[in-house]
Scaffold this active site. Structure first.
Site, PDB file in Angstrom:
ATOM      1  N   HIS A  86       7.840   6.060   9.885  1.00  0.00           N
ATOM      2  CA  HIS A  86       6.873   4.987  10.087  1.00  0.00           C
ATOM      3  C   HIS A  86       7.218   4.033  11.222  1.00  0.00           C
ATOM      4  O   HIS A  86       6.349   3.664  12.004  1.00  0.00           O
ATOM      5  CB  HIS A  86       6.750   4.195   8.779  1.00  0.00           C
ATOM      6  N   ARG A 135      13.297  -3.111   8.349  1.00  0.00           N
ATOM      7  CA  ARG A 135      12.242  -4.103   8.523  1.00  0.00           C
ATOM      8  C   ARG A 135      11.519  -4.371   7.207  1.00  0.00           C
ATOM      9  O   ARG A 135      11.180  -3.445   6.479  1.00  0.00           O
ATOM     10  CB  ARG A 135      11.216  -3.626   9.561  1.00  0.00           C
ATOM     11  N   GLU A 187       1.558  -0.945   1.883  1.00  0.00           N
ATOM     12  CA  GLU A 187       2.365  -1.612   0.873  1.00  0.00           C
ATOM     13  C   GLU A 187       1.547  -2.641   0.095  1.00  0.00           C
ATOM     14  O   GLU A 187       1.945  -3.090  -0.977  1.00  0.00           O
ATOM     15  CB  GLU A 187       3.564  -2.280   1.549  1.00  0.00           C
ATOM     16  N   PHE A 235       4.752  -9.069  -0.920  1.00  0.00           N
ATOM     17  CA  PHE A 235       5.164  -7.828  -0.262  1.00  0.00           C
ATOM     18  C   PHE A 235       6.639  -7.605  -0.552  1.00  0.00           C
ATOM     19  O   PHE A 235       7.381  -8.555  -0.848  1.00  0.00           O
ATOM     20  CB  PHE A 235       4.939  -7.931   1.255  1.00  0.00           C
ATOM     21  N   GLN A 277      12.759   3.716  10.114  1.00  0.00           N
ATOM     22  CA  GLN A 277      12.222   3.414   8.785  1.00  0.00           C
ATOM     23  C   GLN A 277      11.257   4.503   8.316  1.00  0.00           C
ATOM     24  O   GLN A 277      10.330   4.882   9.032  1.00  0.00           O
ATOM     25  CB  GLN A 277      11.481   2.077   8.804  1.00  0.00           C
ATOM     26  N   ARG A 291      11.626  -1.360   1.652  1.00  0.00           N
ATOM     27  CA  ARG A 291      11.114  -0.023   1.946  1.00  0.00           C
ATOM     28  C   ARG A 291      12.195   1.043   1.936  1.00  0.00           C
ATOM     29  O   ARG A 291      11.958   2.172   1.495  1.00  0.00           O
ATOM     30  CB  ARG A 291      10.399  -0.040   3.302  1.00  0.00           C
ATOM     31  N   HIS A 302       8.539   4.856   5.684  1.00  0.00           N
ATOM     32  CA  HIS A 302       7.711   4.106   4.746  1.00  0.00           C
ATOM     33  C   HIS A 302       7.633   4.910   3.446  1.00  0.00           C
ATOM     34  O   HIS A 302       7.419   6.120   3.477  1.00  0.00           O
ATOM     35  CB  HIS A 302       6.309   3.898   5.327  1.00  0.00           C
ATOM     36  N   LEU A 351      -0.631   6.719   6.317  1.00  0.00           N
ATOM     37  CA  LEU A 351      -0.074   5.550   5.655  1.00  0.00           C
ATOM     38  C   LEU A 351      -0.893   5.087   4.455  1.00  0.00           C
ATOM     39  O   LEU A 351      -2.121   5.021   4.502  1.00  0.00           O
ATOM     40  CB  LEU A 351       0.030   4.392   6.653  1.00  0.00           C
TER      41      LEU A 351
END
Length: 573
Positions: free
Chosen positions: A350, A385, A254, A122, A235, A285, A237, A251
């Site tokens: 997000h 994050r 990821e 990730f 954040q 991100r 995304h 969404l």
């Protein structure tokens, strides 16, 4: 009071039934407390199910070199060192045990050939670290925690909205709310209250968040006198659906990039080499979201204003096995077969890194008797994050908050009946929109708030936009004070939205106020007029508190890190 209002009494009341709330409730039960959990929607419909890619935990099942120290360092670097270092340390150290615990309770993870929990790559993580269940990990977490909590005996109050925390002097001792179905009021008396209400995405027009995400927990805490921390860090995304319009913002996990998906612009160029040539599509991100935004703004975007995310170079059976939800999502909603062609994606609001300021060890807020965990709490993630850290955050700090709340309840003595004046005031506030003979409805106010936040407090910010945004938020608060609701309290979505707008406007003001003050670019906060990071702002967090009915902003120094942890961040190996 008890005669006039439906009343329930618990040692620990948990507001929110996502991963953090359920894990907190389970731990509070284990501590001997009588626990109630209140959710705005139905049990099992928490936003945790949208966290699809996996749970970040340094279990070293795939990459043997991984350990908690590497996970800690990745989290701190991803958060641009504004994180609460102790929270980052506890999170990295305890996440593997929390995953094993989830497995013991029945979670069915994907497996390596030798039977261990499989882990995937990730963005921002040095090693393959995300324990996953295809691309439905959050759903499996909720299923597992919900089954265990119900089995252990949590009292669940569904479709109930909390509108005020009740206080006995300086301490929180309960909550007031109403049943969304019929509008009747309800009082919860409790020695400890845990906020696990998630984020604030519905204040933006394009968001991955569902209707429940209106910043309720942060607004409740603020109104009760608790401090909010680093509210500027929202954040976006990088990959939400952009077409068709009806699903814009939904969404796209990821995990697509973690399993080999590649980002390209309309010219077929793998554009991430311009923005992060080392990590490319697995950059953090904040970097990827700004890159896609920039590509679109400079004329290299796709037909519908996004970028292409392509995993069709992988075998079709592999894609369907690893990403079943994404395969069906695009097939059913966009008529796109992701095994044969690219997806169109773009940034979507997000996650909230800011939130209620809490103690790292216990999750206790700055008001006695009040605790917070998960997205409603701040500190762990700093300025940005990393993907996968949200689910392990829920487990680690949900558990800690639940245990601490139970201990607090055990030593709190008898629960006070409280000041009935607070309840009367809260009920009058809720009923006021029905009693006005004129005024606008809540839907136009919500639309204008979303446009304001999307256009003026978005991915890129500057002084003039943020000042205009605060002016607009002020006007929207004046309009909300005159809002009118038609009909009765039965099944009335306009009434629900009118109340939600109070929370959204409080949080929106906190975000814009903090963003205006932070004159630098760091993590998810990007100022076009201050494009560089500042050594001054690197050492301070923004703190919001209510004083005299007004929002007050101040700065708090970032706590110094012990030398042995600081050494982990200087290790380049």
């Amino acid at each position: 009071m008890s005669e006039r209002y439906e009343t329930h009494e618990h040692d620990v009341l948990v507001i929110g039934a996502g991963g953090a709330g359920l894990r907190a409730a389970i731990e509070a039960l284990a501590g001997g407390a009588k626990v109630g959990i209140v959710c705005k929607s139905l049990l099992g419909k928490a936003h945790t199910v949208m966290a699809e890619g996996g749970i970040a935990a340094a279990m070293a099942n795939v990459d043997a070199a991984d350990d908690w120290r590497r996970h800690f360092a990745d989290t701190m670097r991803g958060g641009k060192f504004l994180n609460n270092w102790r929270m980052a340390q506890l999170h990295a150290q305890e996440a593997p045990d929390r995953v094993r615990e989830l497995e013991q309770w029945g979670a069915l993870f994907d497996r390596t050939d030798d039977g261990r929990i499989l882990q995937r790559a990730f963005g921002g993580h040095t090693f393959r670290r995300l324990c996953h269940v295809g691309d439905r990990t959050g759903l499996e977490m909720i299923r597992t925690l919900q089954d265990r909590g119900v089995h252990l005996g949590i009292d669940v109050y569904m479709e109930c909205a909390i509108t005020r925390l009740l206080k006995d002097g300086d301490r929180v001792h309960g909550a007031f709310g109403y049943w969304r179905e019929h509008g009747r009021f309800v009082v919860f008396r409790a020695k400890s209250v845990i906020l696990a209400t998630g984020g604030i995405g519905k204040a933006w027009r394009i968001t991955s968040n569902s209707w429940e995400y209106t910043g309720d927990g942060m607004a409740l805490a603020y109104d009760a006198g608790a401090e909010l921390l680093d509210m500027e860090f929202v954040q976006f995304h990088p990959t939400g659906m952009v077409w068709p319009p009806g699903v814009q913002g939904l969404l796209v996990t990821e995990a697509v990039r973690g399993e080999g998906g590649v980002l390209r612009n309309k010219d077929g160029e793998r554009f991430m080499k311009r923005y992060d040539p080392e990590k490319l599509d697995l950059s953090t991100r904040d970097v990827v979201a700004r890159a896609i935004y920039t590509e679109v703004k400079e004329g290299r975007g796709t037909e519908h204003g996004g970028a292409y995310l392509d995993i069709s170079q992988m075998p079709a059976d592999y894609v369907i096995r690893k990403l079943p939800s994404m395969y069906h999502q695009f097939k059913e909603l966009a008529d796109v077969d992701i095994t044969k062609g690219p997806m169109e994606v773009g940034p979507t609001c997000h996650y909230m890194m800011g939130g209620v300021r809490v103690d790292a060890e216990t999750g206790q807020a700055t008001v006695p008797g009040l605790f917070a965990a998960g997205e409603a709490a701040a500190g762990l993630h700093g300025a940005n994050r990393l993907g996968g850290n949200s689910l392990s955050d829920l487990l680690v700090f949900g558990r800690r908050a639940g245990a601490a709340a139970a201990r607090h309840a055990g030593g709190a003595g008898a629960s006070s009946a409280g000041d009935s004046g607070q309840i009367e005031e809260a009920s009058r506030e809720l009923l006021a929109p029905f009693e006005r003979s004129s005024g606008e409805g809540p839907y136009d106010i919500h639309r204008d708030l979303q446009e304001t936040m999307q256009n003026l407090v978005g991915i890129f910010r500057d002084k003039d936009d943020l000042k205009r945004g605060l002016e607009e938020i002020g006007k929207l608060k004046e309009r909300l004070a005159r809002v009118k609701v038609e009909g009765s309290r039965l099944f009335n979505p306009g009434w629900h939205l009118a109340r939600d707008l109070k929370s959204m406007l409080t949080v929106a003001e906190a975000v814009a106020t903090s963003a205006l003050a932070r004159e630098e670019s760091r993590g998810a906060h990007s100022r076009t007029d201050y494009p560089q990071s500042s050594p001054v702002w690197a050492k301070q967090n923004n703190v919001i508190v209510r004083e005299g009915g007004a929002m007050k902003l101040s700065q708090r120094p970032v706590a110094p890190m012990p030398d042995e942890l600081a050494a982990l961040l200087s290790d380049k190996k």
